[in-house]
Design an enzyme around this catalytic site. Structure first.
Site, mmCIF file in Angstrom:
data_model
loop_
_atom_site.group_PDB
_atom_site.id
_atom_site.type_symbol
_atom_site.label_atom_id
_atom_site.label_comp_id
_atom_site.label_asym_id
_atom_site.label_seq_id
_atom_site.Cartn_x
_atom_site.Cartn_y
_atom_site.Cartn_z
ATOM 1 N N ARG A 1 -85.056 36.626 109.644
ATOM 2 C CA ARG A 1 -85.163 35.351 108.897
ATOM 3 C C ARG A 1 -87.204 34.957 109.093
ATOM 4 O O ARG A 1 -87.073 35.633 110.199
ATOM 5 C CB ARG A 1 -84.298 34.542 110.311
ATOM 6 C CG ARG A 1 -82.667 34.663 109.506
ATOM 7 C CD ARG A 1 -81.848 34.531 108.008
ATOM 8 N NE ARG A 1 -80.517 34.346 108.268
ATOM 9 C CZ ARG A 1 -80.335 35.360 107.346
ATOM 10 N NH1 ARG A 1 -81.144 37.018 106.839
ATOM 11 N NH2 ARG A 1 -79.012 35.152 107.244
ATOM 12 N N HIS B 1 -86.243 37.898 99.756
ATOM 13 C CA HIS B 1 -85.052 37.880 100.189
ATOM 14 C C HIS B 1 -83.646 39.037 99.746
ATOM 15 O O HIS B 1 -82.754 38.947 98.981
ATOM 16 C CB HIS B 1 -84.305 36.773 100.487
ATOM 17 C CG HIS B 1 -83.119 36.428 101.547
ATOM 18 N ND1 HIS B 1 -82.651 35.506 102.657
ATOM 19 C CD2 HIS B 1 -82.071 37.685 102.163
ATOM 20 C CE1 HIS B 1 -82.018 36.024 103.154
ATOM 21 N NE2 HIS B 1 -81.188 36.972 103.124
HETATM 22 P P1 NDP Z 1 -75.663 42.127 114.959
HETATM 23 O O1 NDP Z 1 -75.080 41.110 115.200
HETATM 24 O O2 NDP Z 1 -74.844 43.725 114.608
HETATM 25 O O3 NDP Z 1 -77.213 42.731 115.545
HETATM 26 C C1 NDP Z 1 -78.221 41.545 116.343
HETATM 27 C C2 NDP Z 1 -78.454 42.901 117.142
HETATM 28 O O4 NDP Z 1 -79.789 40.959 118.027
HETATM 29 C C3 NDP Z 1 -77.161 43.517 117.976
HETATM 30 O O5 NDP Z 1 -77.992 44.586 118.868
HETATM 31 C C4 NDP Z 1 -78.500 43.020 119.068
HETATM 32 O O6 NDP Z 1 -78.186 42.693 120.897
HETATM 33 C C5 NDP Z 1 -79.538 41.791 118.990
HETATM 34 N N1 NDP Z 1 -79.963 40.513 119.650
HETATM 35 C C6 NDP Z 1 -79.575 39.496 119.577
HETATM 36 N N2 NDP Z 1 -79.832 38.324 120.027
HETATM 37 C C7 NDP Z 1 -81.128 39.267 120.904
HETATM 38 C C8 NDP Z 1 -81.775 38.407 122.145
HETATM 39 N N3 NDP Z 1 -81.735 37.644 122.244
HETATM 40 N N4 NDP Z 1 -83.025 39.474 122.010
HETATM 41 C C9 NDP Z 1 -82.469 41.092 122.182
HETATM 42 N N5 NDP Z 1 -81.963 41.517 121.357
HETATM 43 C C10 NDP Z 1 -81.267 40.658 120.459
HETATM 44 O O7 NDP Z 1 -76.250 42.022 113.399
HETATM 45 P P2 NDP Z 1 -76.742 42.276 111.845
HETATM 46 O O8 NDP Z 1 -77.569 44.161 112.373
HETATM 47 O O9 NDP Z 1 -75.532 42.374 111.307
HETATM 48 O O10 NDP Z 1 -77.627 41.779 111.016
HETATM 49 C C11 NDP Z 1 -79.208 41.096 111.412
HETATM 50 C C12 NDP Z 1 -79.486 39.859 110.404
HETATM 51 O O11 NDP Z 1 -80.093 40.558 109.813
HETATM 52 C C13 NDP Z 1 -78.741 38.900 110.702
HETATM 53 O O12 NDP Z 1 -78.600 37.741 111.810
HETATM 54 C C14 NDP Z 1 -79.765 38.543 109.512
HETATM 55 O O13 NDP Z 1 -80.858 37.355 109.805
HETATM 56 C C15 NDP Z 1 -80.902 39.775 108.970
HETATM 57 N N6 NDP Z 1 -80.209 40.124 107.251
HETATM 58 C C16 NDP Z 1 -80.374 40.183 106.434
HETATM 59 C C17 NDP Z 1 -80.472 40.057 105.509
HETATM 60 C C18 NDP Z 1 -81.863 40.648 103.782
HETATM 61 O O14 NDP Z 1 -81.906 40.609 102.880
HETATM 62 N N7 NDP Z 1 -82.653 40.668 105.048
HETATM 63 C C19 NDP Z 1 -79.329 40.727 104.922
HETATM 64 C C20 NDP Z 1 -78.316 41.417 106.095
HETATM 65 C C21 NDP Z 1 -79.021 40.044 107.050
HETATM 66 P P3 NDP Z 1 -76.964 43.397 121.320
HETATM 67 O O15 NDP Z 1 -76.441 44.504 120.549
HETATM 68 O O16 NDP Z 1 -76.990 43.446 123.018
HETATM 69 O O17 NDP Z 1 -75.819 42.057 120.975
HETATM 70 C C1 OXD Z 2 -77.573 38.011 104.920
HETATM 71 C C2 OXD Z 2 -78.839 37.384 104.753
HETATM 72 O O1 OXD Z 2 -77.778 37.420 106.451
HETATM 73 O O2 OXD Z 2 -78.246 38.287 103.660
HETATM 74 O O3 OXD Z 2 -76.735 39.109 105.005
HETATM 75 O O4 OXD Z 2 -79.629 37.376 105.319
#
Ligand code: NDP
Ligand code: OXD
Length: 308
Positions: A223, A271
């Site tokens: 983000r 994006h």
């Molecule tokens: P998940 O919830 O599956 O994974 C999130 C990861 O981040 C986990 O490993 C989690 O740790 C870690 N995390 C969260 N908070 C912290 C913290 N404070 N410190 C360290 N690690 C942290 O999310 P996704 O992988 O499905 O998606 C991640 C993000 O990707 C979405 O939230 C979105 O913002 C972005 N996204 C962007 C897209 C694009 O087109 N640019 C498309 C889709 C998503 P733990 O494993 O310990 O819980």
């Molecule tokens: C998502 C994104 O969060 O598109 O899926 O950013």
């Protein structure tokens, strides 16, 4: 049957009307702010207007059309009902492609040769083996782990940082705030795949990015709010950082006159790293609607306390 409300900017979710009608025979689908939407049991959202969900007395489930839910949870009035998100192998595959492309863009010097080519400069750079390139992934969830696995398969030296301890074959893992500086210190290509939460907002600031070794690059897929843009630009201009691929921004679309489009070393993408298909979104929303009606366990429920 159930009433589903679609909450987004006008027109965005138009394809969902027909897809949900096919998946859920008898469903009523209404777009916010139509009056029928206020009686919905299920709200399907992308950046809903703040306060809108709180005016829906029959609401039993909120569904994101995306993997991230920050655009929903940023509204403090969101009712305390289950919140689900999209998790899909095609999204993980698309994100992996984007991360691989961005990694190779820097690893194989495409950033430099594309820039040189605009000036007719023929220049080759010393090549480094993938095993000698250290790629670090912030976030080892659905998307981060999928990308990490493929990077390991390609031979890169991969590390990752998560909130809780994790183990993934071939990946050096770090967890918790105390480990972040060590993780950054050994990362040459930093990939952000964190959710946006109170703990991660503004994480990529001068202090943190400054821990990266000189010549490191950033691939921001998470983000825009994770990044202190001015700090990034200062580090690029000072030569500490080499470049950045930015796919996400605090305000999207990025305005045509925004300086980032023209900042040397920055490549802006719209994006597009991983875009879920409307069909997959409709199928997952419909599956959770059926589960809701049957009183069964919902899929891909977000932990509201953690914020992701
Ligand atoms: P998940 O919830 O599956 O994974 C999130 C990861 O981040 C986990 O490993 C989690 O740790 C870690 N995390 C969260 N908070 C912290 C913290 N404070 N410190 C360290 N690690 C942290 O999310 P996704 O992988 O499905 O998606 C991640 C993000 O990707 C979405 O939230 C979105 O913002 C972005 N996204 C962007 C897209 C694009 O087109 N640019 C498309 C889709 C998503 P733990 O494993 O310990 O819980
Ligand atoms: C998502 C994104 O969060 O598109 O899926 O950013």
């Amino acid at each position: 049957m159930i009433t589903v409300a679609l909450l987004s900017r006008p027109g965005l979710m138009d394809p969902m009307q027909a897809l949900l009608a096919r998946e859920l025979p008898g469903v009523t689908v209404a777009s916010w702010p139509e009056s029928a939407a206020r009686d919905a049991e299920l709200a399907v959202c992308w950046k809903p207007e703040p306060g809108a969900l709180a005016t829906m007395p029959k609401l039993k489930l909120i569904h994101s059309i995306a993997a991230g839910v920050d655009n929903i949870l940023s509204d403090p009035t969101v009712p305390d009902v289950p919140l689900c998100r999209i998790v899909d192998p095609d999204i993980s595959a698309a994100m992996t492609e984007f991360v691989l492309w961005g990694t190779l863009y820097f690893h194989r010097d495409f950033d430099r040769v594309v820039s040189n080519g605009r000036n007719g400069v023929w220049r080759r750079y010393e090549q480094r083996a993938a095993k000698d390139r250290r790629v670090g992934i912030l976030g080892l969830g659905e998307l981060g782990s999928a990308a990490a696995i493929r990077l390991v398969e390609l031979g890169f030296a991969v590390s990752a940082w998560s909130r809780s301890p994790k183990a993934l074959a071939g990946v050096r893992t770090y967890s918790g705030a105390d480990a972040l500086d060590d993780f950054l210190g050994e990362t040459e290509i930093l990939v952000s795949l964190l959710p946006l939460t109170a703990s991660t907002v503004g994480l990529l600031n001068a202090g943190r990015l400054g821990r990266l070794p000189k010549g490191a690059a950033l691939i921001l897929c998470s983000r825009g709010e994770h990044l202190a843009t001015e700090d990034l630009v200062a580090l690029l201009r000072s030569g500490h950082l080499r470049g950045a691929v930015l796919d996400v921004f605090e305000h999207e679309p990025l305005p045509a006159d925004h300086a980032l489009w023209r900042e040397p070393g920055v490549l802006v993408t719209p994006h597009m790293a991983a875009i879920a298909s409307w069909q997959v979104i409709a199928q997952q929303v419909a599956e959770n609607a059926r589960r809701l009606l049957r009183g069964e366990t919902l899929l891909n429920v977000v932990d509201r306390a953690r914020g992701y």
